[in-house]
Design a protein around this motif. Structure first.
Motif, PDB file in Angstrom:
ATOM      1  N   PRO A  22       3.828  10.441  31.540  1.00 51.13           N
ATOM      2  CA  PRO A  22       4.175  11.861  31.401  1.00 51.13           C
ATOM      3  C   PRO A  22       4.878  12.171  30.078  1.00 51.13           C
ATOM      4  CG  PRO A  22       4.835  11.054  33.555  1.00 51.13           C
ATOM      5  CD  PRO A  22       4.409   9.860  32.753  1.00 51.13           C
ATOM      6  N   TRP A  23       5.667  11.237  29.574  1.00 52.59           N
ATOM      7  CA  TRP A  23       6.367  11.448  28.296  1.00 52.59           C
ATOM      8  C   TRP A  23       5.347  11.557  27.166  1.00 52.59           C
ATOM      9  CZ3 TRP A  23       6.955   9.383  23.458  1.00 52.59           C
ATOM     10  CH2 TRP A  23       8.057   9.813  22.726  1.00 52.59           C
ATOM     11  N   TYR A  24       4.391  10.624  27.097  1.00 52.39           N
ATOM     12  CA  TYR A  24       3.373  10.659  26.032  1.00 52.39           C
ATOM     13  C   TYR A  24       2.490  11.894  26.155  1.00 52.39           C
ATOM     14  CZ  TYR A  24       4.408   6.136  23.917  1.00 52.39           C
ATOM     15  OH  TYR A  24       5.007   5.111  23.232  1.00 52.39           O
ATOM     16  N   GLU A  25       2.212  12.317  27.391  1.00 53.52           N
ATOM     17  CA  GLU A  25       1.416  13.534  27.582  1.00 53.52           C
ATOM     18  C   GLU A  25       2.198  14.765  27.141  1.00 53.52           C
ATOM     19  OE1 GLU A  25      -1.515  12.516  31.331  1.00 53.52           O
ATOM     20  OE2 GLU A  25       0.552  13.091  31.785  1.00 53.52           O
ATOM     21  N   ARG A  26       3.419  14.900  27.609  1.00 54.18           N
ATOM     22  CA  ARG A  26       4.218  16.096  27.328  1.00 54.18           C
ATOM     23  C   ARG A  26       4.640  16.152  25.862  1.00 54.18           C
ATOM     24  NH1 ARG A  26       8.219  14.783  30.093  1.00 54.18           N
ATOM     25  NH2 ARG A  26       9.719  14.420  28.469  1.00 54.18           N
ATOM     26  N   VAL A  27       5.211  15.075  25.361  1.00 56.57           N
ATOM     27  CA  VAL A  27       5.788  15.098  24.020  1.00 56.57           C
ATOM     28  C   VAL A  27       4.723  14.997  22.931  1.00 56.57           C
ATOM     29  CG1 VAL A  27       7.341  13.895  22.422  1.00 56.57           C
ATOM     30  CG2 VAL A  27       8.008  14.209  24.818  1.00 56.57           C
ATOM     31  N   LEU A  28       3.774  14.075  23.076  1.00 58.26           N
ATOM     32  CA  LEU A  28       2.786  13.868  22.019  1.00 58.26           C
ATOM     33  C   LEU A  28       1.459  14.583  22.272  1.00 58.26           C
ATOM     34  CD1 LEU A  28       3.373  10.132  21.104  1.00 58.26           C
ATOM     35  CD2 LEU A  28       4.393  12.187  20.100  1.00 58.26           C
ATOM     36  N   GLY A  29       1.297  15.178  23.444  1.00 56.28           N
ATOM     37  CA  GLY A  29       0.075  15.927  23.718  1.00 56.28           C
ATOM     38  C   GLY A  29      -1.136  15.057  23.994  1.00 56.28           C
ATOM     39  N   LEU A  30      -0.923  13.776  24.334  1.00 56.28           N
ATOM     40  CA  LEU A  30      -2.042  12.909  24.669  1.00 56.28           C
ATOM     41  C   LEU A  30      -2.507  13.213  26.096  1.00 56.28           C
ATOM     42  CD1 LEU A  30      -0.742   9.552  23.156  1.00 56.28           C
ATOM     43  CD2 LEU A  30      -2.170  11.298  22.075  1.00 56.28           C
ATOM     44  N   VAL A  31      -3.750  12.836  26.409  1.00 50.97           N
ATOM     45  CA  VAL A  31      -4.352  13.164  27.695  1.00 50.97           C
ATOM     46  C   VAL A  31      -4.818  11.865  28.368  1.00 50.97           C
ATOM     47  CG1 VAL A  31      -6.228  14.422  28.821  1.00 50.97           C
ATOM     48  CG2 VAL A  31      -5.129  15.374  26.780  1.00 50.97           C
ATOM     49  N   GLU A  32      -4.458  11.709  29.649  1.00 54.22           N
ATOM     50  CA  GLU A  32      -4.893  10.506  30.368  1.00 54.22           C
ATOM     51  C   GLU A  32      -6.406  10.473  30.449  1.00 54.22           C
ATOM     52  OE1 GLU A  32      -4.458   8.330  34.693  1.00 54.22           O
ATOM     53  OE2 GLU A  32      -2.730   9.475  33.953  1.00 54.22           O
ATOM     54  N   PHE A  33      -6.978   9.316  30.089  1.00 54.47           N
ATOM     55  CA  PHE A  33      -8.426   9.135  30.065  1.00 54.47           C
ATOM     56  C   PHE A  33      -8.876   8.121  31.115  1.00 54.47           C
ATOM     57  CE2 PHE A  33     -12.022   6.658  28.282  1.00 54.47           C
ATOM     58  CZ  PHE A  33     -12.992   7.636  28.334  1.00 54.47           C
ATOM     59  N   ALA A  34      -8.119   7.052  31.281  1.00 55.85           N
ATOM     60  CA  ALA A  34      -8.500   6.007  32.238  1.00 55.85           C
ATOM     61  C   ALA A  34      -7.238   5.313  32.742  1.00 55.85           C
ATOM     62  CB  ALA A  34      -9.427   4.992  31.585  1.00 55.85           C
ATOM     63  N   ARG A  35      -7.357   4.777  33.960  1.00 55.06           N
ATOM     64  CA  ARG A  35      -6.229   4.067  34.572  1.00 55.06           C
ATOM     65  C   ARG A  35      -6.803   2.856  35.304  1.00 55.06           C
ATOM     66  NH1 ARG A  35      -0.835   5.483  36.768  1.00 55.06           N
ATOM     67  NH2 ARG A  35      -1.026   7.412  35.561  1.00 55.06           N
ATOM     68  N   ARG A  36      -6.119   1.735  35.145  1.00 55.91           N
ATOM     69  CA  ARG A  36      -6.533   0.527  35.852  1.00 55.91           C
ATOM     70  C   ARG A  36      -5.303  -0.166  36.409  1.00 55.91           C
ATOM     71  NH1 ARG A  36      -7.503  -4.526  32.902  1.00 55.91           N
ATOM     72  NH2 ARG A  36      -6.990  -5.935  34.547  1.00 55.91           N
TER      73      ARG A  36
END
Length: 137
Positions: A22-36
């Motif tokens: 959530p920090w990387y999404e909120r602060v840097l605007g990155l978007v989750e693409f895949a999860r393993r």
């Protein structure tokens, strides 16, 4: 032999992907693409992409990782620098970081490339990140 064309992704070891994603999404605007998540090994990985899809950052949580905070003085990763298009864009990033309450060092001249400016911040694990603007004509 063909030449390397770009960096496909950067993988960072974090202590808690549920805190870091959530920090990387909120602060840097990155978007989750895949999860393993591998129940057998306890390894958890989340790949985040830039909105432009020009690069990816993988956040990796190892089950028995050393829980010390990141230290760029130890052999390995020193920091990660994300590039913006202009020094004006860099100022907008400073405003964004302030809005989200992220502690950062305001834009200052880089000691690496004369004329460039850099903002320095740290993620929840203390990994040093930079937002970088190249010299302008």
């Amino acid at each position: 032999m063909s030449k390397l064309t770009s960096v496909h992704h950067l993988a960072l070891t974090v202590t808690d992907v549920d805190r870091s994603v959530p920090w990387y999404e909120r602060v840097l605007g990155l978007v989750e693409f895949a999860r393993r998540e591998d129940p057998e090994t306890g390894l958890r990985k989340v790949v985040l992409r830039s909105p432009s899809e020009e690069f990816s950052v993988a956040l990796v949580q190892h089950p028995y990782a050393d829980r010390r905070l990141f230290d760029e003085r130890i052999t390995g990763l020193d920091h990660v620098a994300f590039k913006v298009s202009s020094q004006a864009d860099l100022r907008q990033w400073e405003a964004r970081l302030a809005e989200y309450g992220v502690t950062y060092t305001p834009a200052k001249p880089s000691r690496t490339l004369p004329g460039s400016l850099v903002v320095v911040l740290r993620d929840p694990d203390g990994i040093q990140l930079e937002i970088w603007a190249d010299p302008e004509p």
